[in-house]
Write an enzyme that holds these catalytic residues in place. Structure first.
Site, PDB file in Angstrom:
ATOM      1  N   LYS A 134      92.220  31.234  77.895  1.00  0.00           N
ATOM      2  CA  LYS A 134      91.904  32.328  78.256  1.00  0.00           C
ATOM      3  C   LYS A 134      91.015  32.849  77.030  1.00  0.00           C
ATOM      4  O   LYS A 134      91.421  32.256  75.825  1.00  0.00           O
ATOM      5  CB  LYS A 134      93.139  33.126  77.959  1.00  0.00           C
ATOM      6  CG  LYS A 134      94.018  33.332  79.375  1.00  0.00           C
ATOM      7  CD  LYS A 134      93.526  34.215  80.478  1.00  0.00           C
ATOM      8  CE  LYS A 134      94.434  34.266  81.446  1.00  0.00           C
ATOM      9  NZ  LYS A 134      94.010  35.262  82.843  1.00  0.00           N
ATOM     10  N   ASP A 162      88.573  31.801  81.090  1.00  0.00           N
ATOM     11  CA  ASP A 162      88.743  33.240  82.012  1.00  0.00           C
ATOM     12  C   ASP A 162      88.531  34.282  80.940  1.00  0.00           C
ATOM     13  O   ASP A 162      89.465  34.413  80.182  1.00  0.00           O
ATOM     14  CB  ASP A 162      90.162  33.261  82.544  1.00  0.00           C
ATOM     15  CG  ASP A 162      90.322  34.473  83.420  1.00  0.00           C
ATOM     16  OD1 ASP A 162      89.498  35.413  83.535  1.00  0.00           O
ATOM     17  OD2 ASP A 162      91.356  34.680  83.924  1.00  0.00           O
ATOM     18  N   GLU A 191      85.346  32.456  84.442  1.00  0.00           N
ATOM     19  CA  GLU A 191      85.791  33.455  85.167  1.00  0.00           C
ATOM     20  C   GLU A 191      85.222  35.031  84.670  1.00  0.00           C
ATOM     21  O   GLU A 191      85.585  35.262  83.425  1.00  0.00           O
ATOM     22  CB  GLU A 191      86.973  33.615  85.592  1.00  0.00           C
ATOM     23  CG  GLU A 191      87.744  32.317  86.252  1.00  0.00           C
ATOM     24  CD  GLU A 191      89.211  32.660  86.339  1.00  0.00           C
ATOM     25  OE1 GLU A 191      89.626  33.819  86.694  1.00  0.00           O
ATOM     26  OE2 GLU A 191      89.989  31.740  86.046  1.00  0.00           O
ATOM     27  N   ASP A 214      86.354  36.443  90.338  1.00  0.00           N
ATOM     28  CA  ASP A 214      87.807  36.761  90.414  1.00  0.00           C
ATOM     29  C   ASP A 214      88.091  38.020  90.969  1.00  0.00           C
ATOM     30  O   ASP A 214      88.301  38.371  91.852  1.00  0.00           O
ATOM     31  CB  ASP A 214      88.629  36.344  89.021  1.00  0.00           C
ATOM     32  CG  ASP A 214      90.034  36.638  88.973  1.00  0.00           C
ATOM     33  OD1 ASP A 214      90.568  36.864  90.044  1.00  0.00           O
ATOM     34  OD2 ASP A 214      90.676  36.398  88.090  1.00  0.00           O
ATOM     35  N   LYS A 236      93.823  34.799  93.962  1.00  0.00           N
ATOM     36  CA  LYS A 236      95.325  35.008  93.502  1.00  0.00           C
ATOM     37  C   LYS A 236      95.858  35.771  94.556  1.00  0.00           C
ATOM     38  O   LYS A 236      95.754  37.103  95.014  1.00  0.00           O
ATOM     39  CB  LYS A 236      95.261  35.978  92.434  1.00  0.00           C
ATOM     40  CG  LYS A 236      94.578  35.353  91.015  1.00  0.00           C
ATOM     41  CD  LYS A 236      94.717  36.410  89.701  1.00  0.00           C
ATOM     42  CE  LYS A 236      94.314  35.859  88.465  1.00  0.00           C
ATOM     43  NZ  LYS A 236      93.112  35.053  88.326  1.00  0.00           N
TER      44      LYS A 236
END
Length: 321
Positions: A134, A162, A191, A214, A236
């Site tokens: 992250k 991400d 992302e 995303d 997701k």
């Protein structure tokens, strides 16, 4: 005889879990259990705060309304709320034996930035070494240095990053400046680095770092298209909708030569094991992004293989219907 049961649950989270500048102290959600004679199917409905369009209260109301009518109506359409549609579609698929049992439990591990902590995890992985980091939570320069350190320390590592649209174009460039250009090809994708798709596209052009969509997948004007610098989509399901919609998105991505990654929205162990089955079914050649169980303090009903967390039984659930 058909029956629908609904349960509410809550799991304490590790203290350090922060989502979009808000600390997530507990993960709260719902289970639905559908029975028809001797057959049974479970589904999880757990909107993710700050990411889902619906609240848990809204999801609960829609779920209870649907569950009250289902035993009497064989043609019960799914609610529009994504988390409810996904959870119910999983329960119905289990009930009809349409969700394959085979699962991909080899999730890309989340990395905190310490190569020494990552090494034993990667050593235990079979095949390609892939980890996720992250970025965007701290200074962009720090993120760049951490990513560069990991790529330098582990030569056969591929990273998924991400940013959750955290960066301005300037901060995104500050990040890239600290990643050795010779190693950028080992960033599988980043992302949504910037707040807008156009800025993210420009980042990919200027840095050579592949990006992935995303959040964009859930915007009304998004269309699947082959674009320079775009290599993947991260799906997701809890934020997407029914299994059918998830399958349509995977097929659309594959038709364009894009990688489709099934990813977690911090579901419970029950939801994660179902996502592992979805990943093995729809994206068998791609490592899913499901390494979020370690953020929780317990499992629920179904165990994730290899996890040492205690697994709570149905007695820990609050019956609603």
């Amino acid at each position: 005889m058909r029956r629908a049961q609904v349960y509410r649950w809550q799991i304490p989270m590790d203290a350090g879990v922060v989502l979009r500048e808000r600390r997530l102290k507990t993960r709260d959600g719902l289970f639905v259990c559908l029975t028809d004679g001797s057959r049974e199917g479970w589904g999880e409905i757990s909107p993710l705060p700050g990411f889902s369009e619906e609240s848990l209260a809204e999801a609960e109301a829609a779920l209870l309304h649907w569950a009250a009518g289902w035993p009497h109506n064989h043609a019960c359409g799914l609610p529009d709320l994504p988390s409810v549609a996904f959870g119910l579609s999983c329960a119905l698929a289990e009930l009809a034996d349409e969700l394959p049992q085979a699962a991909n439990y080899c999730a890309a591990p989340l990395c905190t930035g310490d190569p020494d902590a990552l090494l034993p995890v990667l050593s235990a992985m079979e095949g390609e070494k892939v980890a996720k980091v992250k970025v965007g939570l701290y200074e962009a320069v720090r993120d760049g240095m951490v990513v560069n350190l990991l790529l330098e320390a582990i030569p056969d590592l591929r990273l998924r990053l991400d940013a959750n649209r955290a960066w301005t174009p300037l901060r995104a460039q500050q990040f890239a400046r600290y990643v050795n250009p010779a190693w950028r090809h080992r960033i599988a994708f980043l992302e949504e680095p910037c707040k807008t798709r156009d800025d993210s596209r420009a980042f990919a052009r200027e840095t050579g770092i592949t990006i992935a969509w995303d959040e964009s997948l859930r915007e009304a004007d998004f269309q699947f298209a082959a674009e320079p610098g775009v290599g993947a989509v991260v799906i997701k399901p809890t934020l997407t909708g029914s299994l059918q919609k998830v399958r349509e998105q995977v097929e659309a991505a594959h038709a364009l030569g894009l990688t489709a990654v099934i990813s977690s929205s911090i579901e419970s162990s029950l939801g994660l094991t179902q996502l592992a089955r979805v990943a093995a079914w729809l994206t068998p050649d791609t490592l899913p992004g499901l390494d979020t169980l370690s953020l929780m303090q317990s499992q629920l009903l179904r165990r994730w293989p290899g996890s040492d967390l205690p697994c709570l039984t149905i007695d820990a659930l609050e019956p609603l219907l």
